[in-house]
Scaffold this active site. Structure first.
Site, PDB file in Angstrom:
ATOM      1  CB  CYS A 186       1.569  16.383  33.748  1.00 50.34           C
ATOM      2  SG  CYS A 186       2.387  15.595  32.496  1.00 50.34           S
ATOM      3  CG  ASN A 215       6.268  13.725  33.372  1.00 56.66           C
ATOM      4  OD1 ASN A 215       5.378  13.427  33.830  1.00 56.66           O
ATOM      5  ND2 ASN A 215       6.525  14.720  32.710  1.00 56.66           N
ATOM      6  CG  HIS A 273       4.052  16.844  37.288  1.00 59.08           C
ATOM      7  ND1 HIS A 273       3.716  15.371  36.903  1.00 59.08           N
ATOM      8  CD2 HIS A 273       4.214  17.357  35.872  1.00 59.08           C
ATOM      9  CE1 HIS A 273       4.379  15.105  35.603  1.00 59.08           C
ATOM     10  NE2 HIS A 273       4.534  16.422  35.057  1.00 59.08           N
TER      11      HIS A 273
HETATM   12  O1  UT7 Z   1       4.871  16.870  32.270  1.00 60.20           O
HETATM   13  C1  UT7 Z   1       4.740  18.080  31.722  1.00 60.20           C
HETATM   14  C2  UT7 Z   1       5.619  19.199  32.167  1.00 60.20           C
HETATM   15  N1  UT7 Z   1       6.903  18.780  31.392  1.00 60.20           N
HETATM   16  C3  UT7 Z   1       7.946  19.601  31.719  1.00 60.20           C
HETATM   17  O2  UT7 Z   1       7.725  20.164  32.654  1.00 60.20           O
HETATM   18  C4  UT7 Z   1       9.278  19.440  30.935  1.00 60.20           C
HETATM   19  C5  UT7 Z   1       9.798  20.821  30.821  1.00 60.20           C
HETATM   20  N2  UT7 Z   1      10.907  20.662  30.088  1.00 60.20           N
HETATM   21  C6  UT7 Z   1      12.138  20.316  30.740  1.00 60.20           C
HETATM   22  O3  UT7 Z   1      12.397  19.562  31.780  1.00 60.20           O
HETATM   23  C7  UT7 Z   1      13.641  20.592  29.862  1.00 60.20           C
HETATM   24  O4  UT7 Z   1      13.406  21.471  28.922  1.00 60.20           O
HETATM   25  C8  UT7 Z   1      14.046  19.272  29.256  1.00 60.20           C
HETATM   26  C9  UT7 Z   1      14.537  18.287  29.978  1.00 60.20           C
HETATM   27  C10 UT7 Z   1      13.050  18.572  28.391  1.00 60.20           C
HETATM   28  C11 UT7 Z   1      15.158  19.572  28.290  1.00 60.20           C
HETATM   29  O5  UT7 Z   1      16.348  20.198  29.170  1.00 60.20           O
HETATM   30  P1  UT7 Z   1      16.917  21.670  28.543  1.00 60.20           P
HETATM   31  O6  UT7 Z   1      17.734  21.977  29.548  1.00 60.20           O
HETATM   32  O7  UT7 Z   1      15.845  22.637  28.272  1.00 60.20           O
HETATM   33  O8  UT7 Z   1      17.729  21.127  27.092  1.00 60.20           O
HETATM   34  P2  UT7 Z   1      17.441  21.979  25.663  1.00 60.20           P
HETATM   35  O9  UT7 Z   1      16.053  21.303  25.132  1.00 60.20           O
HETATM   36  O10 UT7 Z   1      17.563  23.292  25.677  1.00 60.20           O
HETATM   37  O11 UT7 Z   1      18.593  21.021  24.748  1.00 60.20           O
HETATM   38  C12 UT7 Z   1      20.033  21.302  25.205  1.00 60.20           C
HETATM   39  C13 UT7 Z   1      20.796  20.485  24.536  1.00 60.20           C
HETATM   40  C14 UT7 Z   1      20.411  20.667  23.036  1.00 60.20           C
HETATM   41  O12 UT7 Z   1      21.664  20.395  22.020  1.00 60.20           O
HETATM   42  P3  UT7 Z   1      22.274  21.845  21.446  1.00 60.20           P
HETATM   43  O13 UT7 Z   1      21.146  22.327  20.511  1.00 60.20           O
HETATM   44  O14 UT7 Z   1      22.630  22.774  22.754  1.00 60.20           O
HETATM   45  O15 UT7 Z   1      23.452  21.349  20.622  1.00 60.20           O
HETATM   46  C15 UT7 Z   1      19.663  19.204  22.706  1.00 60.20           C
HETATM   47  O16 UT7 Z   1      19.785  18.875  21.355  1.00 60.20           O
HETATM   48  O17 UT7 Z   1      20.709  19.104  24.718  1.00 60.20           O
HETATM   49  C16 UT7 Z   1      20.372  18.283  23.540  1.00 60.20           C
HETATM   50  N3  UT7 Z   1      19.506  17.291  24.212  1.00 60.20           N
HETATM   51  C17 UT7 Z   1      20.062  15.912  24.556  1.00 60.20           C
HETATM   52  N4  UT7 Z   1      21.191  15.626  24.695  1.00 60.20           N
HETATM   53  C18 UT7 Z   1      21.592  14.486  25.137  1.00 60.20           C
HETATM   54  C19 UT7 Z   1      18.264  17.096  24.180  1.00 60.20           C
HETATM   55  N5  UT7 Z   1      17.986  15.938  24.565  1.00 60.20           N
HETATM   56  C20 UT7 Z   1      19.033  15.352  24.761  1.00 60.20           C
HETATM   57  C21 UT7 Z   1      19.268  13.848  25.463  1.00 60.20           C
HETATM   58  N6  UT7 Z   1      20.639  13.789  25.397  1.00 60.20           N
HETATM   59  N7  UT7 Z   1      18.385  13.179  25.738  1.00 60.20           N
END
Ligand code: UT7
Length: 326
Positions: A120, A283, A253
């Site tokens: 990225c 993304n 990005h």
């Molecule tokens: O391009 C390179 C750079 N990449 C990035 O910058 C990505 C950086 N990371 C992010 O943008 C975020 O970490 C994400 C968008 C990937 C995830 O957001 P988050 O707020 O960190 O969520 P999380 O991974 O902590 O997940 C929170 C909850 C989890 O459930 P529990 O464990 O709290 O019950 C996940 O299982 O959300 C759940 N979850 C979803 N729920 C519905 C994860 N993906 C999904 C989904 N739909 N698609």
């Protein structure tokens, strides 16, 4: 001797026609027994839709129309180009480079061409390299392209990643100039973080060995991204002797709206100064910055003479920034 600078003289982009909304994706995942929702995706990322290329469309197929659009904007023909740098992590082939394929599809030959693989951060890396090759006289008119078909790498059984990425391409023409366009660049990497964002598999003996799909520890990437982007932004401002208040546009990005706005806030930039396309593109990895820049230019927001900060972060871990005057 006066220094040779480089300047962006044209931008272009291309998206594959198939637009997939969060609701479309949620329905597809539901059929696999996986739950997600438009609300979750919008709230956590800002993404509302992304474009997916048809199975037979390759990264070079998206790059070529983007390149033609950038050439037209610069008032140039493909034969005017003497360097092609393509940033991609989803190349058409293992080798040769996608840049070589793009060169041939543009109907030109002879000039140096190569790919840059910094995921990225790829476009920021590619622009920095092209700027250096123009500054040292190797090239005069370069095409710098970011192109990706990330949909090919997605595991549609992993809701934590498959909702985040899309396909597309963006391009710029970078020309030698007596006046600085590129004001400062800053690149970094730390290979100890390879595992937090990767496609671990590789081709060996005619088979794919290991996992061929994208794996990400989203929270680890998020935390690292917020810190390093701020440092890279400050580094280019310091190198160029430009105060943050002089920035007209931040073109980051496009991974997550929360990361973009957090970087803007740290620089005391209002959200109105951030070009945001993540809602429509998702993304698109190395393509996201040139796609957003072209959007900014074509909507009349980014104007000649304005100061623009580009910044990227991604697998490797890699990160960097480019400060430029349009
Ligand atoms: O391009 C390179 C750079 N990449 C990035 O910058 C990505 C950086 N990371 C992010 O943008 C975020 O970490 C994400 C968008 C990937 C995830 O957001 P988050 O707020 O960190 O969520 P999380 O991974 O902590 O997940 C929170 C909850 C989890 O459930 P529990 O464990 O709290 O019950 C996940 O299982 O959300 C759940 N979850 C979803 N729920 C519905 C994860 N993906 C999904 C989904 N739909 N698609």
């Amino acid at each position: 001797m006066t220094r040779r600078y480089s300047r962006i003289t044209g931008t272009g982009s291309h998206l594959p026609p198939r637009r997939v909304t969060n609701a479309d994706l949620a329905a597809e995942l539901a059929a696999r027994g996986i739950e997600t929702s438009n609300e979750w995706i919008v709230e956590r990322t800002g993404i509302e839709a992304r474009h997916f290329a048809a199975p037979d469309v390759l990264a070079s197929d998206l790059a070529v129309p983007a390149a033609h659009a950038a050439l037209a904007a610069a008032g140039l023909q493909p034969t005017d180009i003497d360097l092609i740098v393509v940033a991609t992590s989803t190349p058409d082939m293992v080798f040769p480079s996608t840049a070589a394929i793009v060169q041939h599809k543009l109907g030109i030959s002879g000039c140096p061409v190569f790919d840059v693989q910094a995921v990225c951060s790829g476009f920021v890396y590619a622009l920095t390299v092209a700027d250096a090759l123009i500054a040292n006289g190797t090239a005069t008119r370069a095409l710098v392209i970011g192109t990706e078909v990330f949909s090919r790498l997605l595991d549609f059984d992993d809701r934590g990643t498959c909702v985040l990425f899309g396909d597309g391409a963006g391009a710029v023409v970078l020309e030698a100039s007596e006046q600085p366009g590129i004001l400062a660049t800053d690149l970094h990497a730390d290979g100890k973080y390879v595992d937090i964002l990767c496609v671990p598999g590789h081709v060996s003996g005619g088979s794919v060995l290991g996992d061929p799909l994208l794996r990400m520890d989203g929270q680890a990437v998020f935390k690292l991204a917020v810190g390093v982007l701020d440092k890279a932004a400050r580094a280019v401002l310091d190198k160029a002797g430009v105060p943050a208040s002089d920035i007209d546009w931040l073109v980051p990005h496009q991974a997550n709206i929360r990361i973009m706005l957090s970087t803007a806030k740290k620089l005391h930039l209002p959200p109105e100064k951030v070009i945001v396309t993540v809602q429509e593109h998702g993304n698109t990895s190395a393509a996201s910055i040139p796609l957003a820049l072209d959007h900014g230019v074509r909507t009349g927001q980014v104007k000649p003479g304005q100061v623009v900060l580009l910044e990227g972060v991604g697998g490797g871990f890699t990160w960097g920034a480019v400060l430029l005057r349009m």
